[in-house]
Scaffold this active site. Structure first.
Site, PDB file in Angstrom:
ATOM      1  N   HIS A 117       0.761  -1.143   0.030  1.00 29.02           N
ATOM      2  CA  HIS A 117       0.115  -0.076  -0.006  1.00 29.02           C
ATOM      3  C   HIS A 117       0.873   1.200  -0.019  1.00 29.02           C
ATOM      4  O   HIS A 117       1.804   1.394   0.544  1.00 29.02           O
ATOM      5  CB  HIS A 117      -1.113   0.143   1.192  1.00 29.02           C
ATOM      6  N   CYS A 142      -4.497   2.892  -4.933  1.00 29.97           N
ATOM      7  CA  CYS A 142      -3.673   3.786  -3.995  1.00 29.97           C
ATOM      8  C   CYS A 142      -2.420   4.241  -4.840  1.00 29.97           C
ATOM      9  O   CYS A 142      -2.016   5.448  -4.600  1.00 29.97           O
ATOM     10  CB  CYS A 142      -3.433   3.111  -2.663  1.00 29.97           C
TER      11      CYS A 142
END
Length: 329
Positions: free
Chosen positions: A97, A211
């Site tokens: 992430h 993301c």
């Protein structure tokens, strides 16, 4: 005057026919452009998050204003997905992430900015089944989250926390305005990148919207504003690929309302049923076998993008998770 009206109708007719023929024949722009909205739609209360979205951020998405001549440090942040629960387990598979950190020299305050799913990744990747709704039901919104503080341990322990540049407070404020506009118009999370094959000259059919894509857009905006960004380590990001031949456009939710597409609607629902949530271990094993049969043996994947359905004629290696270096824009 009549001639002008007829001429206009003829031009419009040709234009519409051209669009239809283009769609039917598959002659269109690849990758399919991500569709932005005029405004973020309200969230259906049916969609519920296992973990609350942006619990410490401003509930209205507001970003503090910095003094124009403040010096703001910019940090590249990366950590394994769900690191807070599973530690480095997903990191071993390079499922990461990404986010951006900021630090004010004048106030000493630090901030984290990230973009992720409102209702977790599974809900953004596959739909729900609802008895009161004919079509598959999607909870696939994503959004930017801006909150005070940078959790050094969270980012450093199994990932990356690296200063990559400095910007002025004025640049930061310009970026904040861009983030709010981007967040209002780009609302749907897209997990998959779909390509023709793993080769360097492959055709990209669909781009992901996740993301890492948000981080790249933010970097690009900062560099447009005059920022200089430099990393001392490889800037690698997680990509989840599907591989297929040229996708076939199927339609929108009207597929599930028309008698002429009843068989197609049933097949799409059956496909997504294999990926439903809250399955027992036995059900999950059976579902994985069904998914394998559909994707590998039948070479079919029903793909949802821009609120429309596509049929992907799957190709080897079918699915791949990569961790590849992507330089600053």
């Amino acid at each position: 005057m009549k001639y002008s009206v007829h001429f206009i109708y003829a031009v419009l007719h040709c234009w519409i026919v051209g669009l239809v023929v283009s769609r039917v024949s598959g002659k269109q722009v690849w990758p399919v452009p991500y569709k932005r909205l005029d405004r973020r739609p309200d969230v259906d209360p049916y969609c519920q998050a296992l973990y609350p979205f942006c619990p410490t951020g401003d509930p209205y998405g507001r970003i503090p204003v910095m003094e124009y001549y403040d010096i703001i440090s910019v940090f590249r942040l990366q950590t394994p997905v769900w690191e807070f629960k599973y530690g480095d387990i997903l990191g071993k598979f390079h499922i990461m992430h990404d986010a951006i950190g900021f630090g004010s020299a004048k106030t000493g305050r630090n901030f984290t900015m990230e973009w992720y799913e409102l209702f977790q990744l599974g809900n953004c990747t596959f739909p729900h089944e609802r008895e009161d709704v004919s079509a598959p039901f999607w909870c696939n919104q994503g959004a930017a989250c801006f909150y005070e503080g940078i959790d050094d341990i969270h980012w450093k322990q199994n990932g990356t926390l690296e200063k990559i540049g400095e910007i002025s407070g004025e640049m930061f404020n310009e970026l904040a305005l861009w983030v709010q506009e981007d967040n209002e118009t780009g609302v749907y999370y897209e997990t998959w990148t779909v390509k023709s094959d793993p080769g360097a000259n492959a055709t990209t059919w669909f781009e992901s919207y996740d993301c890492s894509q948000f981080v790249h857009r933010a970097y690009k905006k900062l560099m447009e504003l005059g920022a200089q960004l430099l990393s001392q380590t490889p800037t690698s990001y997680t990509k989840i690929y599907l591989y297929s031949g040229e996708p076939l456009y199927l339609g929108d939710d009207s597929i599930f309302l028309q008698s002429s597409t009843k068989d197609l609607a049933t097949d799409i629902k059956k496909f997504y049923h294999s990926f439903r949530s809250h399955q027992s271990v036995i059900e999950m094993i059976m579902s994985l076998l069904e998914a394998y049969d559909k994707m590998v043996l039948e070479k079919t994947f029903y793909f949802y993008y821009n609120s429309e359905y596509w049929k992907l004629p799957m190709k080897y290696p079918y699915l791949q998770i990569t961790y590849e270096e992507i330089p600053f824009p």
